[in-house]
Design a protein around this motif. Structure first.
Motif, short mmCIF file in Angstrom:
data_model
loop_
_atom_site.label_atom_id
_atom_site.label_comp_id
_atom_site.label_asym_id
_atom_site.label_seq_id
_atom_site.Cartn_x
_atom_site.Cartn_y
_atom_site.Cartn_z
N LEU A 199 -22.35 36.52 25.12
CA LEU A 199 -22.43 37.70 25.97
C LEU A 199 -23.15 38.84 25.26
CD1 LEU A 199 -21.78 39.07 28.64
CD2 LEU A 199 -19.52 39.65 27.72
N ARG A 200 -22.91 38.97 23.95
CA ARG A 200 -23.60 40.03 23.19
C ARG A 200 -25.11 39.80 23.22
NH1 ARG A 200 -26.27 40.99 18.70
NH2 ARG A 200 -26.19 38.79 18.04
N VAL A 201 -25.54 38.55 23.00
CA VAL A 201 -26.97 38.22 23.02
C VAL A 201 -27.53 38.44 24.42
CG1 VAL A 201 -28.63 36.34 22.79
CG2 VAL A 201 -26.84 36.63 21.07
N ALA A 202 -26.78 38.01 25.44
CA ALA A 202 -27.24 38.17 26.82
C ALA A 202 -27.42 39.64 27.17
CB ALA A 202 -26.26 37.51 27.79
N ARG A 203 -26.50 40.48 26.74
CA ARG A 203 -26.61 41.91 27.03
C ARG A 203 -27.84 42.52 26.34
NH1 ARG A 203 -20.13 43.22 26.44
NH2 ARG A 203 -19.65 43.12 28.68
N LYS A 204 -28.10 42.08 25.13
CA LYS A 204 -29.27 42.62 24.42
C LYS A 204 -30.56 42.19 25.11
CE LYS A 204 -31.13 43.32 19.78
NZ LYS A 204 -30.93 43.10 18.33
N LEU A 205 -30.62 40.93 25.54
CA LEU A 205 -31.79 40.46 26.28
C LEU A 205 -31.91 41.19 27.61
CD1 LEU A 205 -31.45 36.62 25.63
CD2 LEU A 205 -33.21 38.12 24.68
N ASN A 206 -30.79 41.41 28.26
CA ASN A 206 -30.79 42.06 29.57
C ASN A 206 -31.31 43.50 29.50
OD1 ASN A 206 -30.17 42.12 32.40
ND2 ASN A 206 -28.28 43.22 31.95
N SER A 207 -31.14 44.13 28.35
CA SER A 207 -31.58 45.52 28.20
C SER A 207 -33.04 45.64 27.75
CB SER A 207 -30.68 46.25 27.18
OG SER A 207 -30.87 45.71 25.88
N GLY A 208 -33.66 44.50 27.44
CA GLY A 208 -35.03 44.53 26.94
C GLY A 208 -36.07 44.57 28.04
N SER A 209 -37.33 44.65 27.65
CA SER A 209 -38.44 44.65 28.59
C SER A 209 -38.56 43.29 29.26
CB SER A 209 -39.75 44.96 27.85
OG SER A 209 -40.86 44.60 28.63
N LYS A 210 -38.45 43.28 30.57
CA LYS A 210 -38.51 42.01 31.30
C LYS A 210 -39.84 41.30 31.09
CE LYS A 210 -35.30 43.48 34.97
NZ LYS A 210 -35.00 44.76 34.32
N THR A 211 -40.93 42.04 31.21
CA THR A 211 -42.23 41.40 31.06
C THR A 211 -42.44 40.91 29.63
OG1 THR A 211 -43.22 43.60 30.75
CG2 THR A 211 -43.35 42.62 32.96
N ALA A 212 -42.07 41.72 28.65
CA ALA A 212 -42.28 41.32 27.26
C ALA A 212 -41.50 40.05 26.94
CB ALA A 212 -41.87 42.45 26.32
N LEU A 213 -40.23 40.01 27.36
CA LEU A 213 -39.39 38.86 27.04
C LEU A 213 -39.79 37.62 27.83
CD1 LEU A 213 -35.89 40.60 26.85
CD2 LEU A 213 -37.36 39.91 24.96
N ARG A 214 -40.04 37.79 29.12
CA ARG A 214 -40.38 36.62 29.94
C ARG A 214 -41.73 36.03 29.55
NH1 ARG A 214 -38.36 38.78 35.94
NH2 ARG A 214 -36.19 39.20 35.30
N TRP A 215 -42.68 36.90 29.23
CA TRP A 215 -44.01 36.39 28.87
C TRP A 215 -44.01 35.81 27.46
CZ3 TRP A 215 -47.29 41.02 31.14
CH2 TRP A 215 -47.16 41.00 32.54
#
Length: 269
Positions: A199-215
């Motif tokens: 959950l900690r990792v998921a929350r950190k990913l969730n708060s990041g840039s969607k385009t940066a992370l997905r791409w």
């Protein structure tokens, strides 16, 4: 009505805005992937990809286990019924490619046994978290079929060819702690902390840039897409094996809790 309402063997819950959990649920069977769960594991990733309200998914199992692999009743049906065999082949293919192509970030939280179709999704996750005492094993060669579901493309990339061959050919178990040391999983933590860390990792990913992370995910997963022919070959050879005698002996030995007695090797030319 939510698209997730149609799922019977995967429990779908929205933890908080942007984060969804998928729980493999087969009570009393260590969440073994029977026919219904296998079908749902193959298609859930497209529904998640289309869900604009989801950024991150946590994949886990119920009752302190991740997944004990393929249900032996399904294995029997596959070895006896060509229509079942071809349906499950398509599902196995779609499961791997759908996880790879899902634009949303996937975090796996592996406890207890992690085998088979569940393990395929667990190791293909963008961040894989395992309990230090988790029991990771591919299981295919012990059953008498090729390690085809995912292993031929992802194990050599994650932990190197020498370790991949050792564990896949000998069907040697890997603990979560060993898996982290080998590079097979992202993190290994105490069993009590697995879900909290996921959950900690998921929350950190969730708060990041969607385009940066997905791409970034899309770019990195090209390593797996380039290995598509290797995966397709291993999967085809795995399912060819379900028509042979070794899988029947492998299944019987698992049911009877004994060592398999495989016959002479088939012609490999």
């Amino acid at each position: 009505m939510s698209v997730y309402d149609s799922y019977e063997h995967l429990l779908i819950d929205k933890v908080e805005d942007g984060i969804l959990t998928i729980t493999m649920h087969n009570p009393g069977r260590l969440n073994a992937a029977h026919a219904g769960m296998h079908r749902e594991l193959a298609r859930i990733w497209k529904d998640i990809d289309d869900d604009e309200d989801v950024n991150v998914v946590i994949l886990k199992g119920s009752e302190g286990a991740f997944s004990a692999g393929g249900d032996l009743d399904l294995v029997k049906d596959m070895s006896e019924n060509f229509d079942v065999l071809t349906r499950v082949w398509k599902e196995a293919r779609d499961l791997v490619y759908n996880v790879i192509n899902c634009s949303k970030l996937v975090v796996s939280a592996m406890e207890g046994p992690a085998v088979g179709a569940g393990l395929a999704a667990g190791l293909l996750a963008d961040v894989s978290i395992a309990a230090k005492d988790a029991r990771i094993i591919d299981g295919h060669t012990r059953l008498g079929v090729v390690a085809g579901d995912h292993a031929a493309i992802v194990w050599p990339l994650l932990c190197g060819m020498a370790k991949a061959k050792y564990h896949l050919l000998l069907c040697e178990q890997v603990t979560g702690e060993e898996a982290e040391r080998m590079g097979l999983v992202s993190l290994a933590v105490d069993q009590a902390d697995v879900q909290k860390e996921a959950l900690r990792v998921a929350r950190k990913l969730n708060s990041g840039s969607k385009t940066a992370l997905r791409w970034t995910k899309y770019s990195l997963n090209n390593w797996l897409r380039m290995a598509g022919p290797t995966f397709d070959t291993s999967l085809a050879l795995e399912f060819l094996g379900f028509n042979g005698p070794d899988v029947r002996e492998g299944r019987a030995s698992l049911v009877e809790k004994r060592r398999p007695q495989f016959g002479a090797p088939a012609q490999t030319r």
